[in-house]
Design an enzyme around this catalytic site. Structure first.
Site, PDB file in Angstrom:
ATOM      1  N   SER A 124       0.831  -1.201   0.000  1.00 26.56           N
ATOM      2  CA  SER A 124       0.000   0.000   0.000  1.00 26.56           C
ATOM      3  C   SER A 124       0.874   1.261   0.000  1.00 26.56           C
ATOM      4  O   SER A 124       1.693   1.437  -0.876  1.00 26.56           O
ATOM      5  CB  SER A 124      -0.977  -0.027   1.175  1.00 26.56           C
ATOM      6  OG  SER A 124      -1.805  -1.160   1.089  1.00 26.56           O
ATOM      7  N   LYS A 176     -23.441  16.461   5.885  1.00 30.09           N
ATOM      8  CA  LYS A 176     -22.533  17.045   6.857  1.00 30.09           C
ATOM      9  C   LYS A 176     -22.215  16.028   7.950  1.00 30.09           C
ATOM     10  O   LYS A 176     -23.101  15.414   8.548  1.00 30.09           O
ATOM     11  CB  LYS A 176     -23.164  18.294   7.488  1.00 30.09           C
ATOM     12  CG  LYS A 176     -22.312  18.947   8.564  1.00 30.09           C
ATOM     13  CD  LYS A 176     -20.990  19.451   7.996  1.00 30.09           C
ATOM     14  CE  LYS A 176     -20.161  20.140   9.081  1.00 30.09           C
ATOM     15  NZ  LYS A 176     -18.830  20.527   8.572  1.00 30.09           N
TER      16      LYS A 176
END
Length: 325
Positions: A124, A176
Site C-alpha cells: 500500500s 454534513k
C-alpha cells in the site's frame, strides 16, 4: 544513656555515608550516560561528515512524519551523502502521509541516486514510497503490492438501539459529518465516500504507471489490492531486482557512487528526554532481553492503525504473517 547516644550518632554517620555513596553512584552513572551519548553522537556526526551512503529506515505505519520529511530534506542538502538506501518495512498507512514522503523522495532523487530495499513488507502506502525510488530491491519472500485505497468507519447504531440511546442532531445538510458511527450509512453517503476513494485510487495508479515500466492497463490489472512475493513482483515489474542491501549498494555503485563507501544510518532526532533516558533505557532493555517488547505488543494489537484519520492505504490481513513453518 551514653551508650545509646553513641549508637544514635553512629547510625547518623552511617546514614550520611550511605547517602553520599548513593549520590556519588548516581553522579557516576549520569556522567557515564553523558559520555556514552557524546561518543555515540560524536561518532555519528563524524561519520556523516565523510563521504558515505545514507540509509533511512521507513518502518511501521506510514503517517506524515515531520522528522522523516526533515531527514530526507537534509539528505538532499548533504554533500557527503553520495547515495541513499531507503530500507522499507511497512504495511502502509495514510494516503496523505505516503504522498508527502513520496514527494520528498522524488526531490531527493533529483540530486543523488536513491534505491529502495524492501525487507519483510512494502504494501500500500509502503509500496507507494518504494516506487518513488529509482530502483527497488526486495527479498524473494518479501511481500509487495496491495495497490489500493480504503476508508473504514464503525457503526454502533445497533448497540445504541439495544441500550435505548438516541442521538439528536441539527445540521446544515444531509451529508454534513457523514458517514457517522451513530446511524446506518445511506447510499448518498456511500457514493460520496466512494467518489473520494476512487479519486485517490486513480491518483495512486497514476503514480505507479509513471514510476514503473508498465502501462496504465497493466497497472490496473495489478491494482486490485493483491500482494505478491518478491519473485512474483519481479515478474510483474513491480520491483527491479531480488536481493538485499548488497544488491542495493551494487546498484548505487553502477550509478557512479564510489565503491566501498561506508553505510551510515540517518536516525530520527531524539528529544532531550530520550537523549539521556530513552536510548539508554532501550539499550538496557535490549541487554535484558526485553528490547522492543511493549512497542511490539502494541503493533501486534494494531493499536497504531486504530487512530489513523482520513483515507488510508494499508494492507490489513486477517492473520499475522509469520515465519514459514
Amino acid at each position: 544513656m551514653a551508650l545509646r547516644a553513641d549508637e544514635m550518632m553512629d547510625r547518623r554517620r552511617l546514614r550520611r555515608k550511605v547517602t553520599l555513596w548513593r549520590l556519588a553512584a548516581f553522579l557516576v552513572a549520569g556522567l557515564a550516560i553523558v559520555i556514552g551519548s557524546m561518543w555515540t553522537y560524536g561518532d555519528e556526526f563524524a561519520s556523516r561528515s565523510q563521504d558515505h551512503i545514507a540509509k533511512v529506515k521507513i518502518e511501521g505505519t506510514i503517517t506524515e512524519d515531520e522528522d522523516l520529511l526533515e531527514r530526507l530534506a537534509d539528505l538532499r542538502k548533504a554533500g557527503a551523502v553520495k547515495g541513499v538506501i531507503l530500507s522499507i518495512d511497512s504495511p502502509g498507512g495514510t494516503t496523505a502521509g505516503g504522498e508527502a514522503i513520496f514527494d520528498e523522495v522524488r526531490r531527493l532523487a533529483e540530486t543523488k541516486p536513491v534505491v529502495a530495499q524492501v525487507g519483510t513488507l512494502a504494501a500500500s502506502a509502503g509500496y507507494m514510497i518504494a516506487s518513488a525510488a529509482d530502483h527497488i530491491v526486495a527479498r524473494k519472500s518479501s511481500i509487495v503490492g496491495s495497490i489500493g485505497v480504503l476508508v473504514q468507519f464503525p457503526n454502533v447504531s445497533g448497540m445504541m438501539d439495544k441500550l435505548g440511546i438516541t442521538l439528536d442532531e441539527i445540521k446544515s445538510s444531509p451529508l454534513k459529518a457523514e458517514p457517522s458511527p451513530f446511524n446506518p450509512t445511506t447510499e448518498p453517503e456511500r457514493a460520496m465516500m466512494r467518489s473520494m476513494i476512487m479519486d485517490s485510487y486513480d491518483w495512486f495508479v497514476g503514480l505507479v504507471d509513471e514510476r514503473r515500466p508498465l502501462d496504465r492497463q497493466q497497472v490496473l490489472a495489478l491494482a486490485d489490492g493483491s500482494v505478491f512475493t518478491g519473485r512474483q513482483a519481479l515478474d510483474r515489474k513491480l520491483i527491479d531486482e531480488v536481493g538485499g542491501e548488497l544488491e542495493a549498494v551494487k546498484w548505487l555503485e553502477s550509478k557512479g557512487v564510489a565503491p566501498k563507501l561506508a553505510i551510515v544510518e540517518w536516525k530520527p532526532k531524539s528529544s532531550s528526554t530520550s537523549f539521556f533516558l530513552g536510548s539508554t533505557a532501550e539499550r538496557v532493555a535490549t541487554a535484558l532481553g526485553f528490547g522492543g517488547f511493549y512497542s511490539g505488543l502494541l503493533a501486534e494489537l494494531g493499536a497504531d492503525r486504530m487512530f489513523l484519520d482520513g483515507l488510508i492505504s494499508v494492507w490489513q490481513p486477517d492473520v499475522a504473517v509469520g515465519p514459514a513453518k
